[in-house]
Enzyme design. Structure first.
Site, short mmCIF file in Angstrom:
data_model
loop_
_atom_site.label_atom_id
_atom_site.label_comp_id
_atom_site.label_asym_id
_atom_site.label_seq_id
_atom_site.Cartn_x
_atom_site.Cartn_y
_atom_site.Cartn_z
N ARG A 202 0.79 -1.14 0.09
CA ARG A 202 -0.07 -0.20 -0.10
C ARG A 202 0.84 1.20 0.04
O ARG A 202 1.83 1.30 0.73
CB ARG A 202 -1.14 -0.02 1.43
CG ARG A 202 -1.68 -1.19 1.22
CD ARG A 202 -2.94 -1.10 2.47
NE ARG A 202 -3.47 -2.32 2.45
CZ ARG A 202 -4.50 -2.60 3.72
NH1 ARG A 202 -4.72 -1.78 4.20
NH2 ARG A 202 -5.21 -3.72 3.42
N ARG A 217 1.97 1.81 10.30
CA ARG A 217 1.37 2.01 8.65
C ARG A 217 2.60 1.73 8.08
O ARG A 217 3.57 2.89 7.99
CB ARG A 217 0.60 3.13 8.82
CG ARG A 217 0.02 3.32 7.53
CD ARG A 217 -0.88 4.71 7.38
NE ARG A 217 -1.91 4.79 8.50
CZ ARG A 217 -2.97 4.27 8.65
NH1 ARG A 217 -3.24 3.64 7.35
NH2 ARG A 217 -4.11 4.60 9.67
N GLU A 289 -6.65 -0.01 14.87
CA GLU A 289 -7.17 -0.94 14.19
C GLU A 289 -6.48 -2.24 14.12
O GLU A 289 -5.17 -1.95 13.27
CB GLU A 289 -7.85 -0.36 12.80
CG GLU A 289 -8.61 -1.30 12.10
CD GLU A 289 -8.62 -0.64 10.63
OE1 GLU A 289 -8.96 -1.69 9.69
OE2 GLU A 289 -8.77 0.35 10.58
N SER A 292 -10.58 -5.71 10.16
CA SER A 292 -12.17 -5.42 9.71
C SER A 292 -12.78 -6.58 9.15
O SER A 292 -12.18 -7.53 8.63
CB SER A 292 -12.04 -4.02 8.80
OG SER A 292 -11.42 -4.75 7.52
N ARG A 345 0.82 -5.06 12.89
CA ARG A 345 -0.05 -4.52 14.06
C ARG A 345 -0.10 -5.73 15.11
O ARG A 345 -0.46 -5.11 16.28
CB ARG A 345 -1.40 -3.96 13.51
CG ARG A 345 -1.23 -2.85 12.63
CD ARG A 345 -2.34 -2.15 12.09
NE ARG A 345 -2.16 -1.18 11.11
CZ ARG A 345 -3.05 -0.18 10.77
NH1 ARG A 345 -4.13 -0.12 11.17
NH2 ARG A 345 -2.72 0.73 9.90
#
Length: 382
Positions: A202, A217, A289, A292, A345
């Site tokens: 990403r 990130r 986070e 999801s 994470r």
């Protein structure tokens, strides 16, 4: 007609044919441009939204569940960057020289921790009936678009490969979604449940600041992704199943987390409804986070052309002696995706929550068999 026409008349018709051919070619070119413009406009239209989704921005999300409590420390808490430095687990500086910012080397027990997390997650999710996959990590831009992502937009998070129609994947959801592209599945095969391991890439355009430093990130990371294709009437229940799997995984690692029903403005284009799980990261002093789970209904399957054919019994009055089932019109499947383990994470959570006063980090019990029985990461003595 050659023998019946004067040469001048024949030449006139030949020229007229050439003109028509050129006109058709121009019209076909215009049609392609119009189709591209129509496709771009259509891609701006998101999925429908579940009636229970909170309306508004990210801060309007509602907490559905809170599990555990933040750990209380009797000593100064370190963040994962400091822990990684003290325990010789990461090298961001060398990675920045080799690849650029937001890349990293994992070292020593951090490598074992990544492998342990992947293998433990794979084992646990397979127990729930999921088929394991590894996926291509380069896919066609058209597949990315059909899954609901924008590979060429101004704020895209997708790495595109110059001189080709291909991209690096940002999630295994994309190649797994494409595995049954342009297929008609038998109803008896549904649901199809996959758990896929891949690296993800990403651009993280615009991401900066203390809240995104370290492993939180990054441009490349490993992830285990769950993906389900099912009948439309079953997608809500499978959404709940995915959330339950995520919660069970994180609870078994002893994490303190909350499950959020995300607000309408935070839903990506494909998502009909999305639940995020945020875990407490004591070194960062905030929730972050870690997963999801989205129900995309038929948004992706319509674009990818994934259908199934229901079978129904023929009326007994018309074919009383026919034991076969008649074919029904095809329907689009519903697709769902959920994060089983986003490795960096998870490493943040484990290092920060299981740190000890002597600088060591306890390895959660479920991961120990997948790390050669290792129980603790201790400081290196030189």
């Amino acid at each position: 007609m050659k023998g019946k026409l004067e040469p001048s008349e024949r030449q006139k018709l030949v020229q007229e044919g050439k003109n028509l051919k050129e006109e058709v070619a121009t019209l076909e070119e215009d049609l392609l441009k119009l189709k591209d413009e129509l496709q771009e406009e259509a891609q701006c239209i998101p999925n429908m939204t579940h009636p229970d989704v909170p309306i508004g921005a990210e801060d309007c999300a509602t907490v559905q569940k809170m599990v555990g409590n933040p750990r209380e420390f009797g000593f100064p808490v370190k963040d994962h960057l400091q822990l990684g430095k003290d325990l010789d687990l990461f090298d961001f500086d060398a990675a920045a020289e080799v690849s650029g910012s937001k890349f990293y080397y994992l070292k020593n027990e951090a490598v074992m921790l990544e492998m342990g997390l992947v293998n433990w997650t794979l084992s646990e999710v397979m127990k729930r009936g999921f088929t394991p996959l590894t996926t291509p990590e380069i896919v066609r831009s058209s597949v990315v678009e059909k899954c609901g992502f924008q590979p060429r937009g101004e704020n895209t998070q997708v790495y595109s490969i110059d001189g080709s129609d291909q991209c690096l994947i940002g999630t295994a959801e994309i190649p797994v979604g494409g595995i049954h592209m342009e297929s008609i599945l038998s109803e008896s095969l549904l649901p199809l449940k996959y758990v896929a391991y891949s690296h993800c890439f990403r651009t993280e355009a615009g991401a900066a600041g203390a809240a995104t430093r370290g492993l939180y990130r990054v441009h490349q990371f490993s992830k285990m992704e769950m993906f389900i294709l099912c009948r439309p009437e079953e997608s809500d229940s499978y959404h709940e199943e995915l959330i339950k799997i995520e919660e069970d995984l994180f609870a078994s690692l002893g994490l303190h987390y909350k499950t959020l029903d995300m607000a309408s403005e935070d839903l990506g284009a494909p998502a009909y409804r999305k639940f995020d799980i945020e875990a407490w990261m004591p070194g960062l002093n905030r929730y972050g986070e870690i997963s999801s789970a989205s129900n995309c209904t038929d948004y992706q399957s319509r674009r990818l052309g994934i259908r199934y054919r229901p079978f129904s019994e023929p009326p007994s009055s018309t074919t009383p002696n026919n034991p076969k089932k008649s074919k029904s019109p095809t329907k689009f499947v519903h697709t769902l995706n959920a994060t089983a383990c986003a490795v960096p994470r998870m490493i943040i959570c484990l290092l920060e929550n299981y740190q000890q006063e002597d600088g060591s980090v306890i390895i959660p019990e479920p991961l120990r068999p997948y790390m050669g029985g290792r129980q603790v990461i201790s400081p290196k003595h030189r």
